[in-house]
Design a protein around this motif. Structure first.
Motif, PDB file in Angstrom:
ATOM      1  N   HIS A 159       0.581  -0.947  -0.142  1.00 34.80           N
ATOM      2  CA  HIS A 159       0.034  -0.384   0.047  1.00 34.80           C
ATOM      3  C   HIS A 159       0.846   1.479  -0.129  1.00 34.80           C
ATOM      4  O   HIS A 159       0.765   2.082  -0.701  1.00 34.80           O
ATOM      5  CB  HIS A 159      -0.816   0.193   1.073  1.00 34.80           C
ATOM      6  N   ASP A 160       1.323   1.631   0.974  1.00 34.85           N
ATOM      7  CA  ASP A 160       2.594   2.602   1.377  1.00 34.85           C
ATOM      8  C   ASP A 160       3.347   2.944  -0.539  1.00 34.85           C
ATOM      9  O   ASP A 160       3.514   3.966  -0.864  1.00 34.85           O
ATOM     10  CB  ASP A 160       3.720   2.584   2.573  1.00 34.85           C
ATOM     11  N   LEU A 161       4.277   2.299  -0.727  1.00 33.41           N
ATOM     12  CA  LEU A 161       4.562   2.767  -1.792  1.00 33.41           C
ATOM     13  C   LEU A 161       4.379   2.689  -2.854  1.00 33.41           C
ATOM     14  O   LEU A 161       4.311   3.252  -3.843  1.00 33.41           O
ATOM     15  CB  LEU A 161       6.069   1.272  -2.323  1.00 33.41           C
ATOM     16  N   LEU A 162       2.577   1.692  -3.311  1.00 40.03           N
ATOM     17  CA  LEU A 162       2.030   2.442  -4.375  1.00 40.03           C
ATOM     18  C   LEU A 162       2.126   3.527  -4.053  1.00 40.03           C
ATOM     19  O   LEU A 162       1.750   4.285  -5.510  1.00 40.03           O
ATOM     20  CB  LEU A 162       0.971   1.610  -4.613  1.00 40.03           C
ATOM     21  N   HIS A 163       0.828   4.050  -2.748  1.00 38.34           N
ATOM     22  CA  HIS A 163       0.755   5.272  -2.375  1.00 38.34           C
ATOM     23  C   HIS A 163       2.036   6.348  -2.904  1.00 38.34           C
ATOM     24  O   HIS A 163       1.595   8.074  -4.059  1.00 38.34           O
ATOM     25  CB  HIS A 163       0.329   5.545  -1.430  1.00 38.34           C
ATOM     26  N   PHE A 164       3.313   6.061  -2.418  1.00 38.15           N
ATOM     27  CA  PHE A 164       4.072   6.764  -3.072  1.00 38.15           C
ATOM     28  C   PHE A 164       4.622   7.507  -4.015  1.00 38.15           C
ATOM     29  O   PHE A 164       5.534   8.268  -4.489  1.00 38.15           O
ATOM     30  CB  PHE A 164       5.071   6.198  -1.903  1.00 38.15           C
ATOM     31  N   VAL A 165       4.975   5.915  -5.190  1.00 42.16           N
ATOM     32  CA  VAL A 165       5.421   6.009  -6.564  1.00 42.16           C
ATOM     33  C   VAL A 165       3.764   6.667  -7.136  1.00 42.16           C
ATOM     34  O   VAL A 165       3.968   7.793  -8.175  1.00 42.16           O
ATOM     35  CB  VAL A 165       5.521   4.615  -7.165  1.00 42.16           C
ATOM     36  N   GLN A 166       2.401   6.826  -6.873  1.00 40.86           N
ATOM     37  CA  GLN A 166       2.044   7.373  -7.715  1.00 40.86           C
ATOM     38  C   GLN A 166       2.587   8.874  -7.424  1.00 40.86           C
ATOM     39  O   GLN A 166       1.854   9.330  -8.389  1.00 40.86           O
ATOM     40  CB  GLN A 166       0.641   6.637  -7.390  1.00 40.86           C
ATOM     41  N   ARG A 167       2.128   9.446  -6.356  1.00 41.96           N
ATOM     42  CA  ARG A 167       2.011  11.252  -5.821  1.00 41.96           C
ATOM     43  C   ARG A 167       2.921  10.821  -6.588  1.00 41.96           C
ATOM     44  O   ARG A 167       3.042  12.049  -7.549  1.00 41.96           O
ATOM     45  CB  ARG A 167       2.482  10.741  -4.512  1.00 41.96           C
ATOM     46  N   TRP A 168       4.723  10.542  -6.663  1.00 40.40           N
ATOM     47  CA  TRP A 168       5.776  11.337  -7.127  1.00 40.40           C
ATOM     48  C   TRP A 168       5.444  11.830  -9.306  1.00 40.40           C
ATOM     49  O   TRP A 168       5.853  12.036  -9.211  1.00 40.40           O
ATOM     50  CB  TRP A 168       7.176  11.464  -6.544  1.00 40.40           C
ATOM     51  N   LEU A 169       5.112  10.070  -9.025  1.00 39.71           N
ATOM     52  CA  LEU A 169       4.604  10.640 -10.417  1.00 39.71           C
ATOM     53  C   LEU A 169       3.837  11.379 -10.861  1.00 39.71           C
ATOM     54  O   LEU A 169       3.911  12.163 -12.620  1.00 39.71           O
ATOM     55  CB  LEU A 169       4.635   8.662 -11.153  1.00 39.71           C
ATOM     56  N   THR A 170       2.928  12.408 -10.095  1.00 40.04           N
ATOM     57  CA  THR A 170       1.988  12.903 -10.976  1.00 40.04           C
ATOM     58  C   THR A 170       3.100  14.344 -11.608  1.00 40.04           C
ATOM     59  O   THR A 170       2.144  14.779 -12.422  1.00 40.04           O
ATOM     60  CB  THR A 170       0.988  13.148  -9.727  1.00 40.04           C
TER      61      THR A 170
END
Length: 482
Positions: A159-170
């Motif tokens: 969960h947390d890695l997925l959130h981190f990656v998605q957020r910064w790719l934005t």
């Protein structure tokens, strides 16, 4: 209770929860993170491909954009309202459906959901491999397993890695695609239409408009099965209004942007390929920029592949648990993700080369199977039980909600059957859709029939008995978390 602004100490990097309850002591995250998460989640090439359809059917670019705007606005409404279920219940999205369908009666929506996850994973794999093939040897038998393996590793961490990656790719996606979109608009508005491009003959077509609308709506409705997976760690007292708005803004903005870009490319380029179209238009700015756009798109595809693998694992585990009780351990997650990866690899290798046609049929199938589910699930949460569930009983296959809950099962089945005459796809056109020239209104029928029937059936639910079970459930869940 944890504050939305702070995160409790975590044990290790790998997420420990899967289909089980997330206790209040482990809740963390910020509501605004949902916006960029769903922006990037939707800002992938399959989203752009959805925008190809209107122009390919003879619809002008601006009518196509209007159909996209209306369809996305409608479809995202249902998807975003599922976001509020995660923090209130502390469970992944699909296991919550046991309250409406029963632990075994939910098998049909579960099967449809796994189909959605694996389908997206397959199309993302194909597109990502094509993108890498522009700079590296284009070898399916190498890239497909490598890409799927990377997505599984991301999903194992969780969960947390997925959130981190998605957020910064934005941030990266916004910068790169803002430049590309400006280049496309400036170039195509000031240059003659290419021979064979749809813009040369496009205009108004009601059937094409409705098909584009339905595909745009169905595409974002399909994300309804994901939402609580990524809101369930938020504190239970977060603002519902802010949470729903954040999810809606992120998912709708990215879908409208990328589908509209797809409509522009499809209007002015004959038979566009998503990868080659991005490279061609990007290189109009300067040679090599198109390749940058493609590679950034590949990063977004790999990230969402992790999201899809994660969701398929959660749903598949929930389905198995309905028939044979399982312990939601990290080892089980790894096994589940491996099964998902192997299935996706086999399908990716077998899918026809004309994957764009296959993708459009896939989106319609998602719409058909998920609309009755989302109607039942949302009506139950917002109008019947109003967010009040005995969560511990949901987690028990033979608990309060039973193995077969007739209300949800019948409402879903009748709603789906009512949709059939309105289906309009390349493999089947229902009699009503045929009479309307191929226009597809099935999702409206499914929402009204399934949601309305469930609301009527739910009048016989014993809410007093459930209220007592809710109090005991909360004490049991939080007590076991200490």
């Amino acid at each position: 209770m944890s504050s939305p602004e702070t995160a409790p100490p975590r044990e290790g990097v790998i997420e420990q929860h899967s289909i089980d309850y997330v206790p209040h002591s482990e809740r963390h995250g910020k509501v605004w993170h949902q916006g960029p998460f769903w922006f990037t989640g939707n800002f992938v090439l399959p989203t752009m491909v959805t925008g190809f359809v209107g122009p390919a059917m003879g619809l002008s670019v601006w009518y196509s954009v209007l159909a996209v705007l209306l369809g996305v606005s409608f479809g995202t409404f249902f998807m975003a309202f599922h976001a509020n279920q995660g923090p209130r219940m502390g469970l992944p999205q699909m296991i919550q459906s046991r309250a409406q369908f029963g632990s075994r009666g939910v098998v049909v929506p579960f099967a449809a959901t796994v189909f959605v996850y694996v389908g997206f994973l397959v199309f993302d794999t194909i597109l990502a491999a094509q993108g890498l093939g522009l700079v590296l040897p284009d070898i399916k038998l190498f890239w497909y397993p490598v890409l799927i393996a990377v997505s599984i590793v991301i999903a194992v961490v969780g969960h947390d890695l997925l959130h981190f990656v998605q957020r910064w790719l934005t941030y990266l996606l916004i910068v790169v695609f803002a430049i590309l979109t400006i280049v496309a608009i400036v170039h195509f508005s000031s240059n003659p239409v290419a021979p064979g491009a749809p813009a040369a003959t496009a205009g108004w077509d009601l059937t094409a408009f409705l098909v584009q609308f339905s595909l745009a709506a169905g595409y974002n409705i399909s994300y309804a099965v994901y939402v609580s997976d990524y809101t369930r760690y938020l504190p239970a007292d977060v603002s519902a209004k802010k949470l729903i708005s954040s999810v809606y803004a992120g998912a709708a903005f990215s879908a409208v942007w990328l589908m509209s870009l797809g409509a522009i490319l499809s209007s002015y380029l004959p038979d566009p390929d998503p990868i080659l179209a991005l490279r061609q238009v990007g290189d109009l700015l300067f040679p090599g920029f198109g390749l940058v756009v493609v590679l950034v798109s590949v990063l977004a595809l790999i990230s969402i592949m992790g999201v899809n693998a994660y969701g398929a694992m959660l749903t598949g585990t929930s389905a198995v648990d309905g028939f044979k009780r399982v312990r939601p351990t990290v080892r089980l997650r790894v096994i589940g993700l491996t099964v998902v990866g192997i299935a996706s690899l086999v399908v990716a290798l077998l899918i026809p080369d004309d994957y764009i046609g296959s993708f459009n049929n896939f989106v319609l199938l998602m719409l058909y199977f998920l609309v009755p589910w989302t109607a039942v699930n949302l009506v139950d949460f917002y109008f019947v039980r109003r967010g009040g569930y005995a969560v511990a009983e949901i987690l028990k296959p033979d608990g309060l909600y039973g193995r077969w809950a007739w209300r949800g099962v019948v409402a879903y089945a009748v709603g789906f059957l009512a949709m059939i005459p309105f289906f309009s796809s390349s493999f089947y056109v229902g009699p009503v859709a045929d009479a309307l020239g191929g226009a597809d209104f099935s999702f409206v029928v499914g929402l009204i029939v399934s949601g309305g029937l469930y609301l009527i059936f739910a009048r016989s639910i014993d809410h007093d008995a459930e209220a007592a079970a809710r109090a005991a459930s909360q004490a049991e869940l939080e007590g076991s978390a200490r």
